[in-house]
Design an enzyme around this catalytic site. Sequence first.
Site, PDB file in Angstrom:
ATOM      1  CG  HIS A   8      -0.304   0.291   2.503  1.00  0.00           C
ATOM      2  ND1 HIS A   8       0.455  -0.791   2.866  1.00  0.00           N
ATOM      3  CD2 HIS A   8       0.059   0.931   3.346  1.00  0.00           C
ATOM      4  CE1 HIS A   8       1.004  -0.590   4.215  1.00  0.00           C
ATOM      5  NE2 HIS A   8       0.642   0.800   4.339  1.00  0.00           N
TER       6      HIS A   8
ATOM      7  CG  ASP B 268       1.470   5.515   4.484  1.00  0.00           C
ATOM      8  OD1 ASP B 268       0.997   4.493   4.740  1.00  0.00           O
ATOM      9  OD2 ASP B 268       2.526   5.863   5.030  1.00  0.00           O
TER      10      ASP B 268
ATOM     11  CG  HIS C  58       5.015   1.259   3.009  1.00  0.00           C
ATOM     12  ND1 HIS C  58       4.500   2.250   2.544  1.00  0.00           N
ATOM     13  CD2 HIS C  58       4.149   1.251   4.099  1.00  0.00           C
ATOM     14  CE1 HIS C  58       3.625   2.797   3.322  1.00  0.00           C
ATOM     15  NE2 HIS C  58       3.449   2.147   4.355  1.00  0.00           N
TER      16      HIS C  58
ATOM     17  NE  ARG D 199       2.412   6.434   9.061  1.00  0.00           N
ATOM     18  CZ  ARG D 199       0.981   6.091   8.692  1.00  0.00           C
ATOM     19  NH1 ARG D 199       1.384   4.783   8.156  1.00  0.00           N
ATOM     20  NH2 ARG D 199      -0.079   6.422   8.955  1.00  0.00           N
TER      21      ARG D 199
END
Length: 314
Positions: free
Chosen positions: A140, A142, A290, A305
Site C-alpha cells: 500500500h 499511505d 510498502h 510515524r
Amino acid sequence: MSKVSNSLSNYPRPLHFHNREEKEGLRLLNRLPGGIEEKPYTLFTIKPLTPTIGAEIDGLDLSRPLKKEVQEELNRAFLEWKVLFFRNQAITSEQHLAFAKLWGDLEVHPFYKPASQEQAKEIVQFARNKKQTGSENVWHADVTFRENPAKASVLRLIEVPPVGGDTLWADMGAAYDNLPESIKEKIEDLKAIHDFTPSFAHLLRPDELATFQQEFPVVEHPIVRTHPETGRKTLFVNPSFTTYIVGLETSEGEELLQYLFRQAHIPEYQVRFRWEANSIAFWDNRATQHYAVSDYYPHIRKAERAAIIGDRPF
C-alpha cells in the site's frame, strides 16, 4: 460506473497461460528520471541497498537541526533513492516531529489516534504484539483515500523483535517503466477510485462509518501518476484503498487492477530493511508502496510515524 467494450486481449494475461506473474530476463531499472545527471553526495555518506531504491545515510544526527545545504542534499537523495534509512538515531517524539516538519506540514491520521493524551496528534504509534497484531502486511501507499495523499512518511522503530518485522518498499516508477507498451497505452488516461472502507470500516461503529464517509468520500486518482518534483511516471494503485477503475466493466477492471497490484511483488523493484532499535525510514509516498512483514509474534514491535501532507495526484 459506465461500461465499455474494450477487450482484455489488449494486454498480457501471463497468470492464465503460464501460472506466473512476470517474465524472466533483464528489467529496465532506472534510479533517476530521464535527463537527470548523477551527482555525488558530499555532506554525508550514502550506502545503496539496491541499484534503484533504498539507501542508508550515515554521518547525520537527526536530533539536531539540519543546515540548509544538508537538507537540500538530503532532499535530493530522498527523491533519487525514494526511501532513506538512518540507524542509531536515539531521538524523542518531539525531535521526530521536528525532522518531519522540515519537509512540509504534517497530517493527522483520521483513524489512528495518539497513544496517550500527552502525545502529539501528528504522531501515530503502532504497538504490535500477539494480542494486537499488525495489519500492514499488504502492499500500500499511505492514505491514498485522501484527495491529497501523504507526500512522505517518517517511521521510527522504538522496540524491535529479536528477528522478523522487516519492511519492504517497492519502486513504482520502475514498476511502471517495465509494463508492456500495450498496458501503458491502456492505462494512460484511466482513473481509479480510492476508498478507506476496505481497510478501516471494521474499526468503526455504523454511525461512525457514516460520519467518516461524509468527511472522506471516495476519490478518483489517475492510475499513472506524474511525480510533482521529478516528473517521473509512477503506477498509483494499491490493494488497500483502490477499489475499481472508472469507465471499465467490473470484471475487466478487476482483472486489470489485480495485474497492476502484482507489479509491486517483483523483487527487482524492492528493497527490504532489517530494523534495529532507533532506526528511521523516510520514504517518498508518491513514488513507492510498502509492506510491513508480520512474522514476529508473540514478540513486540513498536513504531511511531509522522506523515507529511501531499498534493493532489495528476
